[in-house]
Design an enzyme around this catalytic site. Structure first.
Site, PDB file in Angstrom:
ATOM      1  N   LYS A  53       1.755  11.863  -2.168  1.00 30.03           N
ATOM      2  CA  LYS A  53       2.149  11.672  -3.633  1.00 30.03           C
ATOM      3  C   LYS A  53       1.634  10.264  -4.162  1.00 30.03           C
ATOM      4  O   LYS A  53       1.987   9.317  -3.325  1.00 30.03           O
ATOM      5  CB  LYS A  53       3.742  11.697  -3.420  1.00 30.03           C
ATOM      6  N   GLU A  56       3.316   0.483   5.618  1.00 29.40           N
ATOM      7  CA  GLU A  56       2.650  -0.715   5.081  1.00 29.40           C
ATOM      8  C   GLU A  56       3.269  -1.284   3.988  1.00 29.40           C
ATOM      9  O   GLU A  56       3.478  -0.763   2.889  1.00 29.40           O
ATOM     10  CB  GLU A  56       1.131  -0.411   4.806  1.00 29.40           C
ATOM     11  N   CYS A 110      -0.946  -6.571  -2.282  1.00 27.40           N
ATOM     12  CA  CYS A 110      -0.107  -7.132  -1.191  1.00 27.40           C
ATOM     13  C   CYS A 110      -0.626  -8.253  -0.299  1.00 27.40           C
ATOM     14  O   CYS A 110       0.138  -9.110   0.166  1.00 27.40           O
ATOM     15  CB  CYS A 110       0.344  -5.839  -0.233  1.00 27.40           C
ATOM     16  N   GLU A 116       9.143 -11.358  -2.592  1.00 24.07           N
ATOM     17  CA  GLU A 116       7.954 -10.974  -2.963  1.00 24.07           C
ATOM     18  C   GLU A 116       7.913 -10.909  -4.905  1.00 24.07           C
ATOM     19  O   GLU A 116       8.865 -10.238  -5.091  1.00 24.07           O
ATOM     20  CB  GLU A 116       7.439  -9.707  -2.629  1.00 24.07           C
TER      21      GLU A 116
HETATM   22  P1  NDP Z   1       7.456   1.440  -3.924  1.00 21.30           P
HETATM   23  O1  NDP Z   1       8.137   1.168  -2.633  1.00 21.30           O
HETATM   24  O2  NDP Z   1       8.350   1.396  -5.145  1.00 21.30           O
HETATM   25  O3  NDP Z   1       6.856   2.865  -4.163  1.00 21.30           O
HETATM   26  C1  NDP Z   1       5.694   3.139  -3.223  1.00 21.30           C
HETATM   27  C2  NDP Z   1       5.667   4.482  -3.470  1.00 21.30           C
HETATM   28  O4  NDP Z   1       6.771   5.310  -2.719  1.00 21.30           O
HETATM   29  C3  NDP Z   1       5.394   5.372  -4.852  1.00 21.30           C
HETATM   30  O5  NDP Z   1       4.795   6.336  -4.767  1.00 21.30           O
HETATM   31  C4  NDP Z   1       6.770   5.674  -4.982  1.00 21.30           C
HETATM   32  O6  NDP Z   1       7.090   6.503  -6.057  1.00 21.30           O
HETATM   33  C5  NDP Z   1       7.412   6.127  -3.738  1.00 21.30           C
HETATM   34  N1  NDP Z   1       8.643   6.268  -3.290  1.00 21.30           N
HETATM   35  C6  NDP Z   1       9.690   5.317  -4.098  1.00 21.30           C
HETATM   36  N2  NDP Z   1      11.170   5.748  -3.621  1.00 21.30           N
HETATM   37  C7  NDP Z   1      10.851   6.555  -2.621  1.00 21.30           C
HETATM   38  C8  NDP Z   1      11.650   7.258  -1.580  1.00 21.30           C
HETATM   39  N3  NDP Z   1      12.882   7.052  -1.540  1.00 21.30           N
HETATM   40  N4  NDP Z   1      11.204   8.181  -0.745  1.00 21.30           N
HETATM   41  C9  NDP Z   1       9.693   8.489  -0.759  1.00 21.30           C
HETATM   42  N5  NDP Z   1       8.779   7.872  -1.745  1.00 21.30           N
HETATM   43  C10 NDP Z   1       9.469   7.057  -2.481  1.00 21.30           C
HETATM   44  O7  NDP Z   1       6.445   0.191  -4.188  1.00 21.30           O
HETATM   45  P2  NDP Z   1       5.351  -0.074  -5.621  1.00 21.30           P
HETATM   46  O8  NDP Z   1       4.856   1.281  -5.905  1.00 21.30           O
HETATM   47  O9  NDP Z   1       6.367  -0.696  -6.457  1.00 21.30           O
HETATM   48  O10 NDP Z   1       4.293  -0.901  -4.861  1.00 21.30           O
HETATM   49  C11 NDP Z   1       4.657  -2.359  -4.649  1.00 21.30           C
HETATM   50  C12 NDP Z   1       4.812  -2.674  -3.349  1.00 21.30           C
HETATM   51  O11 NDP Z   1       3.818  -2.211  -2.291  1.00 21.30           O
HETATM   52  C13 NDP Z   1       4.788  -4.153  -3.195  1.00 21.30           C
HETATM   53  O12 NDP Z   1       6.130  -4.582  -2.282  1.00 21.30           O
HETATM   54  C14 NDP Z   1       3.543  -4.196  -2.272  1.00 21.30           C
HETATM   55  O13 NDP Z   1       3.432  -5.314  -1.483  1.00 21.30           O
HETATM   56  C15 NDP Z   1       3.474  -2.974  -1.701  1.00 21.30           C
HETATM   57  N6  NDP Z   1       1.992  -2.844  -0.910  1.00 21.30           N
HETATM   58  C16 NDP Z   1       1.831  -2.863   0.384  1.00 21.30           C
HETATM   59  C17 NDP Z   1       0.693  -2.945   0.903  1.00 21.30           C
HETATM   60  C18 NDP Z   1       0.175  -2.883   2.316  1.00 21.30           C
HETATM   61  O14 NDP Z   1      -0.882  -2.577   2.790  1.00 21.30           O
HETATM   62  N7  NDP Z   1       1.322  -3.592   3.249  1.00 21.30           N
HETATM   63  C19 NDP Z   1      -0.649  -2.495  -0.077  1.00 21.30           C
HETATM   64  C20 NDP Z   1      -0.082  -2.450  -1.452  1.00 21.30           C
HETATM   65  C21 NDP Z   1       0.983  -2.571  -1.858  1.00 21.30           C
HETATM   66  P3  NDP Z   1       7.464   6.106  -7.515  1.00 21.30           P
HETATM   67  O15 NDP Z   1       6.390   5.112  -7.936  1.00 21.30           O
HETATM   68  O16 NDP Z   1       6.903   7.305  -8.246  1.00 21.30           O
HETATM   69  O17 NDP Z   1       8.889   5.511  -7.697  1.00 21.30           O
END
Ligand code: NDP
Length: 483
Positions: A176, A251, A285, A387
């Protein structure tokens, strides 16, 4: 390969609408306008995708590494041949400059596929010889159906970073993308069809995280979850997956320190620090959002840094002159602006930026923020602990190694850190003391895909990259044969 205003799910090799027949608006954040619709999938679509992946698993897992290699390489070639289409889609979905998508996001996506397609050809397991008694060898088998969930900041780059090792190792996948940035995953589905990826090997279900994403995590037939996203979501996912004893790779977020000593190569540090602060509008990130500068360099650093930040060009993502595009959504823009207000309340001085940027003409409704530099904050205030994930950095002076290590390690996060010094002994000592999964010395975002990638503390669990990813996506079985 075409842009389609109606994005579809990709299940068992077919592009299809969600069973609910309902859709979510997909915004172009630079225009602040809806430009396409994406499926609002639910657990029924996820279930269909899992069943499709189960059907595909017996053949895909035994087809042989060479066949898997060839198909994944074909997908990579198709992405590369369609670089412009992919880059434009990424830029429209995220608001990032087209030049960045063209130079970083899309090349890295096909590099991920090639890297893991070739890695699997060289992947081998250990053997342990017990002299004169027995030999042990480790078998590594694919897990079955695995779930890959990725965020919006580097959409195709992070999506393929998970999918490629999972598929190369012989798993079948239900994935997804973020509901905010689904277009390149849709183009990837088309590339997979063109490349002849067998039906069901990769299934892409679009929709909200709490609905479609969570249904993947909850599904009993999904054996492992590889997730990149926020720490809060990671915690929710862990709480669902752990009682089911699923393998988990998380991650998560970061609040990365950038430590600058006075003996650094000033020009190189300055150019790189501009990037590590504001690349992708600070929505990486790995961006260094807390900048610590050795006290006697601090005034010189501050003057030059602010001067250069003020020259960054913000606006039209399609213009080659643009340094900063839009942030991903209105809600995210408001969150980042909220943190700037918080910083002021906490006693921070805004040295530049600090507000929304109104771009004239076509982009007047876009979600642009002026790159912002703040000073005068304590290391333990909320602005320096939480963050922000936008074009906002804080700068702080320090006097001793001990002091800067205390500041750097003071957050709940431990993803990455950067150190600038010409003194190799100091660099080594500081790198060792930093609580981070990745430390860069005199560079930033230099990535060798073979290295372990991930964070400590609340920045995640497990590592991606190279052998770590192939190990994650396989189950080890030790066989001991007595002589
Ligand atoms: P989110 O945690 O909001 O979402 C990440 C993904 O998880 C999206 O596809 C989201 O869907 C999905 N998601 C949300 N809720 C659920 C759930 N309950 N169960 C399963 N999947 C779910 O993060 P963001 O998209 O806002 O991304 C930003 C974050 O990602 C920042 O905190 C950043 O630091 C982190 N990040 C970490 C990296 C690393 O390598 N450590 C690299 C890049 C980013 P939807 O968007 O459709 O709600």
């Amino acid at each position: 390969m075409k842009f389609d205003k109606n994005i579809k799910n990709y299940i068992y090799g077919e592009l299809e609408n969600p069973l609910s027949a309902s859709f979510i608006d997909n915004y172009n954040p630079a225009l602040g306008q809806v430009y396409s619709q994406i499926p609002d999938s639910d657990e029924r679509d996820v279930h269909r995708a899992v069943k499709a992946a189960q059907r595909a698993f017996p053949t895909w897992s035994t087809i042989g590494v060479e066949k898997r290699f060839r198909i994944l390489m074909r997908v990579a070639d198709i992405i590369e041949q369609n670089l412009e289409t992919f880059a434009l889609a990424e830029s429209m979905d995220t608001g990032k400059p087209l030049s960045l998508a063209r130079k970083v996001d899309i090349p890295r996506a096909h590099a991920n596929l090639r890297f893991f397609a070739t890695s699997i050809m060289h992947f081998s397991a250990e053997s342990h010889n017990m002299e004169k008694e027995a030999i042990n060898f480790t078998l590594r088998s694919p897990l079955g159906v695995v779930g890959c969930i990725s965020p919006w900041n580097l959409p195709l780059y992070l999506f393929t970073w998970k999918i490629a090792p999972a598929l190369a190792a012989g798993n079948t996948v239900v994935a997804k993308p973020s509901e905010m940035t689904p277009m390149t995953a849709y183009l990837l589905a088309q590339a997979c069809i063109e490349a002849g990826l067998p039906p069901g090997v990769l299934n892409i279900v679009n929709g909200f995280g709490h609905k479609a994403g969570q249904a993947i995590v909850e599904h009993d037939d999904v054996k492992a979850i590889s997730f990149t996203g926020g720490t809060k979501t990671g915690r929710t996912i862990a709480s669902i997956a752990a009682p089911k004893f699923k393998k988990l790779s998380l991650e998560l977020g970061g609040k990365n320190p950038n430590i600058i000593y006075a003996d650094c190569d000033f020009e190189k540090m300055m150019k790189t620090t501009l990037r590590s602060s504001f690349a992708n509008q600070g929505q990486i990130c790995l961006c260094g959002s807390r900048i610590f500068v050795e006290r006697h360099l601090y005034p010189i650093f501050k003057e030059e840094f602010v001067k250069r930040v003020q020259k960054l060009k913000i606006g039209d993502p399609n213009s080659p002159k643009t340094d900063q595009g839009a942030v991903v959504s209105k809600a995210h823009m408001e969150k980042v602006l909220g943190y700037i207000e918080l910083a002021k309340k906490e006693g921070g001085r805004i040295l530049c930026g600090g507000e929304q940027k109104k771009v004239k003409g076509k982009f007047e409704n876009g979600y642009f923020i002026k790159p912002t530099v703040i000073e005068g904050l304590a290391h333990d205030c909320r602005t320096n602990q939480e963050e922000i994930f936008g074009p906002v950095v804080t700068i702080m002076p320090f006097s001793t190694d001990k002091e800067v290590i205390k500041y750097a390690n003071s957050t709940e996060f431990g993803l990455s850190a950067t150190v600038w010094t010409q003194d190799i002994t100091k660099a080594h000592s500081i790198a060792e003391q930093l609580e981070a999964g990745i430390v860069w010395v005199n560079t930033w975002m230099t990535r060798d895909l073979r290295t372990p990638f991930g964070g400590t503390k609340n920045s995640g669990v497990g590592r991606e990259g190279g052998l770590e990813a192939l190990r994650f996506f396989t189950e080890a079985k030790n066989v001991c044969i007595q002589f």
